[in-house]
Structure formats: structure tokens, C-alpha cells
Write a protein that holds these residues in place. Structure first.
Motif, PDB file in Angstrom:
ATOM      1  N   VAL A 106       8.968  -0.116   2.988  1.00  0.00           N
ATOM      2  CA  VAL A 106       8.189  -0.912   2.574  1.00  0.00           C
ATOM      3  C   VAL A 106       8.224  -2.366   3.020  1.00  0.00           C
ATOM      4  O   VAL A 106       7.157  -3.171   2.967  1.00  0.00           O
ATOM      5  N   ILE A 107       9.247  -2.726   3.180  1.00  0.00           N
ATOM      6  CA  ILE A 107       9.628  -4.001   3.620  1.00  0.00           C
ATOM      7  C   ILE A 107       9.213  -4.299   5.001  1.00  0.00           C
ATOM      8  O   ILE A 107       8.460  -5.353   5.448  1.00  0.00           O
ATOM      9  N   ALA A 108       9.362  -3.335   5.641  1.00  0.00           N
ATOM     10  CA  ALA A 108       8.469  -3.394   7.434  1.00  0.00           C
ATOM     11  C   ALA A 108       7.222  -3.500   7.005  1.00  0.00           C
ATOM     12  O   ALA A 108       6.681  -4.131   7.975  1.00  0.00           O
ATOM     13  N   TYR A 109       6.569  -2.642   6.202  1.00  0.00           N
ATOM     14  CA  TYR A 109       4.958  -2.671   6.334  1.00  0.00           C
ATOM     15  C   TYR A 109       4.591  -3.872   5.752  1.00  0.00           C
ATOM     16  O   TYR A 109       3.625  -4.525   6.168  1.00  0.00           O
ATOM     17  N   GLY A 110       5.229  -4.401   4.453  1.00  0.00           N
ATOM     18  CA  GLY A 110       4.710  -5.799   4.099  1.00  0.00           C
ATOM     19  C   GLY A 110       4.809  -7.133   4.842  1.00  0.00           C
ATOM     20  O   GLY A 110       3.921  -7.728   5.256  1.00  0.00           O
ATOM     21  N   LEU A 111       6.198  -7.032   5.557  1.00  0.00           N
ATOM     22  CA  LEU A 111       6.551  -8.224   6.670  1.00  0.00           C
ATOM     23  C   LEU A 111       5.559  -7.726   7.667  1.00  0.00           C
ATOM     24  O   LEU A 111       5.060  -9.087   8.222  1.00  0.00           O
TER      25      LEU A 111
ATOM     26  N   ILE B 216       5.745  -7.159  -1.768  1.00  0.00           N
ATOM     27  CA  ILE B 216       6.469  -5.924  -1.422  1.00  0.00           C
ATOM     28  C   ILE B 216       7.233  -5.447  -2.666  1.00  0.00           C
ATOM     29  O   ILE B 216       7.256  -4.090  -2.611  1.00  0.00           O
ATOM     30  N   LEU B 217       7.674  -5.976  -3.484  1.00  0.00           N
ATOM     31  CA  LEU B 217       8.274  -5.319  -4.630  1.00  0.00           C
ATOM     32  C   LEU B 217       7.330  -4.444  -5.450  1.00  0.00           C
ATOM     33  O   LEU B 217       7.814  -3.348  -5.868  1.00  0.00           O
ATOM     34  N   PHE B 218       6.178  -4.872  -5.617  1.00  0.00           N
ATOM     35  CA  PHE B 218       5.130  -4.093  -6.439  1.00  0.00           C
ATOM     36  C   PHE B 218       4.784  -2.934  -5.599  1.00  0.00           C
ATOM     37  O   PHE B 218       4.854  -1.897  -6.459  1.00  0.00           O
ATOM     38  N   LEU B 219       4.720  -2.746  -4.360  1.00  0.00           N
ATOM     39  CA  LEU B 219       4.563  -1.652  -3.832  1.00  0.00           C
ATOM     40  C   LEU B 219       5.351  -0.884  -3.758  1.00  0.00           C
ATOM     41  O   LEU B 219       5.377   0.564  -3.706  1.00  0.00           O
ATOM     42  N   TRP B 220       6.592  -1.243  -3.713  1.00  0.00           N
ATOM     43  CA  TRP B 220       7.881  -0.386  -3.804  1.00  0.00           C
ATOM     44  C   TRP B 220       7.728   0.285  -5.144  1.00  0.00           C
ATOM     45  O   TRP B 220       8.134   1.674  -5.387  1.00  0.00           O
ATOM     46  N   LEU B 221       7.660  -0.532  -6.209  1.00  0.00           N
ATOM     47  CA  LEU B 221       7.498  -0.043  -7.528  1.00  0.00           C
ATOM     48  C   LEU B 221       6.677   1.247  -7.746  1.00  0.00           C
ATOM     49  O   LEU B 221       6.633   2.125  -8.618  1.00  0.00           O
ATOM     50  N   VAL B 222       5.259   0.939  -7.077  1.00  0.00           N
ATOM     51  CA  VAL B 222       4.032   1.769  -7.189  1.00  0.00           C
ATOM     52  C   VAL B 222       4.351   3.145  -6.623  1.00  0.00           C
ATOM     53  O   VAL B 222       4.037   4.136  -7.016  1.00  0.00           O
TER      54      VAL B 222
ATOM     55  N   LEU C 167       4.554 -13.289  -1.395  1.00  0.00           N
ATOM     56  CA  LEU C 167       4.568 -11.832  -0.244  1.00  0.00           C
ATOM     57  C   LEU C 167       5.803 -11.055  -1.038  1.00  0.00           C
ATOM     58  O   LEU C 167       5.722  -9.736  -0.832  1.00  0.00           O
ATOM     59  N   ALA C 168       6.715 -11.732  -1.378  1.00  0.00           N
ATOM     60  CA  ALA C 168       8.058 -11.128  -1.813  1.00  0.00           C
ATOM     61  C   ALA C 168       7.534 -10.252  -3.155  1.00  0.00           C
ATOM     62  O   ALA C 168       7.973  -8.884  -3.161  1.00  0.00           O
ATOM     63  N   PHE C 169       6.599 -10.625  -3.963  1.00  0.00           N
ATOM     64  CA  PHE C 169       6.207 -10.118  -5.250  1.00  0.00           C
ATOM     65  C   PHE C 169       5.325  -8.507  -4.776  1.00  0.00           C
ATOM     66  O   PHE C 169       5.398  -7.619  -5.314  1.00  0.00           O
TER      67      PHE C 169
END
Length: 302
Positions: A197-202, A294-300, A290-292
Motif C-alpha cells: 500500500v505504501i509503495a502504491y500510494g507513494l 495511504i492509511l485509509f487504503l490500508w484500512l479498506v 497523502l499519509a491519510f
């Protein structure tokens, strides 16, 4: 079936009118630029790849030679005060786009499902224009003269989103996504959802900063990480992966001079001494957002 066959002619006609108004005002560089855009929209599907390539190079040549000029401020149309009611025609456009998108899904035989939003947006613009004619009753050419003034102020950067989106499609077709995916696969620990998820978001944010447009970054990162790792690997729903990924990309848009139409043009219009002032003001918002995302996608997904 109704689809891009209504969107392109409407947009092409508008740019053709801009070109004619530019000729009338002897603004030859602006007129040539808008005429080339009109030609692309009206007959681009008939002139082939070589013809469209020549059009793009011609657009670049007109912009590079510096013959495009901003319109004088005294050309602004004077409108009698009508208070906040003037926002009504502007709000009609997004309302029509939303309602039309939902409604057109129920009409697959009439409206191309893939282009429903663009069709609804186009109809919303035409409806708003009709409301303005009936209510404000301007001269027939007034909306187009005002539209031309705005386009002249923005200049060549008006076509930057389309150009960069095309660049993203070229990158995806050339296999850049697969190369990036291979690198990401080696860097992300095996079985690490948060790492993917971090790799995708960043990646969406960084590629957007390089390309200047999230639509250009999306094909690359979707092919590299979004589809193979998040969707196929972890069974994520493609809809939130795409939507939140685009939001992460938009965070990159806030932090790059490559998004000239968003970040450099406003600085020029406001006559700011620091051309990066808009970007500097947006970075404190972009990074937490951006941090939010990434966190939101991980939680989803989890």
C-alpha cells in the motif's frame, strides 16, 4: 449510441469559435493554437496517428515561439449585479454530471456506459449555457469571448492534462509499469500488505510529481502495484484502489511545478514574485493528506 461522438464535436466547436474570435482580434498565435485544438477534436479520428502527431508538434511549435498573448483586463464583460444567484449556472454543471452519471447507467442501449460521465458533463455545460442566455441575456458571442479570455490567460498550459494523460498511456503501453512492478516486488517484503500500500500510494504521488498529472501516473502504478499486488494478490476491490490511488496522486499534483496549469499559472495570474509560492503553500496540506490516503487504503483492504 451516444458517447464521445457528442463530447468531441461540442468541445471542437467551442475551440473553433475561439479561433475565429482570435482572428477577428488579430491575435494570430492564439487563433492558430485554438484552431489546431479544434481540428484535433473535430477530425482527429480521421487523420490517423501521423496526422495527430503533426498536430501535437504544431501545438508545441506555436506555444514555443511565444506568439500567444494574454488578453487585456479591460476586455472583461460587465454583468449587472445578481448576487449569489450567479452561482446557479455554475452549480448546474456538477449537478448535471452527477445526476446524469447515475441516470445513464440505467440506459446502456442509449448511452455508452464508459463515457456516461463525460456525456453528462457536456450536457450540463450546454444546459448552464442555455440558462445564462435565457436569464442574463448576453450577446450571442459573450460567453465565448469570456471563455476565450480565460483560455488566453491560461495559455498553452490548458492542454497539459491531456498531454500528460497521453504520456501515461504511452508509458503503460511501453511496459514501464512492468519494470516498476519488478522493482517494487523486490523492495516490498513478501506478504507485506502495508508495504504494498505504501509503495502504491507513494508511487502515485511521486510519478504524478514527475509527470505532472495523476491520470498519467495511474496507468503505470496500476500495472506495477495496484492490479498485480493489491487486487490480484490481496483481493482488494478495484474501485477503492483506483479512487484512493488517484487521491494519493493528486497530493503529488499539489507539490510539483510539472502541474503548471495548477501551480504555475495561478502564480503568474496573481503576479506573485515567487513562482513556487503556490506549491510552498500547498505542501503542508499535501503531505498529511497523502499519509491519510495511504492509511485509509490500508484500512479498506485489510
Amino acid at each position: 449510441m451516444i458517447g464521445l461522438n457528442i463530447v468531441y464535436p461540442v468541445a471542437g466547436t467551442v475551440f473553433l469559435l475561439f479561433a475565429l474570435l482570435g482572428v477577428r482580434a488579430r491575435r494570430w498565435g492564439n487563433a492558430a493554437f485554438h484552431a489546431l485544438l479544434a481540428l484535433s477534436l473535430l477530425v482527429g479520428d480521421r487523420i490517423g496517428d501521423l496526422g495527430n502527431g503533426a498536430l501535437v508538434l504544431s501545438l508545441i511549435a506555436v506555444a514555443t515561439f511565444g506568439r500567444m498573448r494574454a488578453r487585456r483586463t479591460d476586455d472583461i464583460l460587465a454583468v449587472a449585479p445578481r448576487g449569489n444567484a450567479l452561482f446557479v449556472p455554475a452549480l448546474v454543471i456538477p449537478a448535471a454530471a452527477l445526476i446524469g452519471t447515475l441516470l445513464f447507467k440505467q440506459m446502456p442501449a442509449l448511452i455508452d456506459a464508459k463515457q456516461g460521465t463525460l456525456v453528462a458533463l457536456t450536457l450540463g455545460v450546454l444546459l448552464a449555457l442555455a440558462i445564462c442566455y435565457c436569464w442574463i441575456r448576453p450577446a450571442l458571442s459573450a460567453p465565448f469571448r469570456e471563455g476565450l479570455r480565460l483560455m488566453d490567460d491560461i495559455g498553452w498550459a490548458a492542454v497539459l492534462p491531456q498531454m500528460l494523460a497521453s504520456l501515461g498511456a504511452v508509458f503503460a503501453a511501453s511496459g514501464v509499469g512492468e519494470v516498476v512492478g519488478g522493482i517494487a516486488g523486490q523492495a516490498i517484503p513478501q506478504g507485506s500488505l502495508i508495504g504494498a500500500v505504501i509503495a502504491y500510494g507513494l508511487g502515485m504521488a511521486l510519478f504524478t510529481m514527475v509527470m505532472g498529472n495523476a491520470f498519467a501516473a495511474f496507468p503505470v502504478m496500476a500495472a506495477a502495484v495496484g492490479l498485480p499486488l493489491l487486487v490480484h494478490g490481496y483481493g482488494a476491490d478495484p474501485a477503492p484502489v483506483a479512487a484512493i490511488g488517484m487521491l494519493a496522486g493528486f497530493c503529488g499534483t499539489l507539490m510539483t511545478p510539472m502541474a503548471a496549469n495548477f501551480n504555475l499559472v495561478p502564480a503568474a495570474l496573481l503576479e506573485l514574485k515567487d513562482r513556487s509560492a503556490v506549491i510552498k503553500a500547498q505542501v503542508p496540506t499535501a503531505l498529511p493528506l497523502l499519509a491519510f490516503n495511504i492509511l485509509f487504503l490500508w484500512l479498506v483492504i485489510r
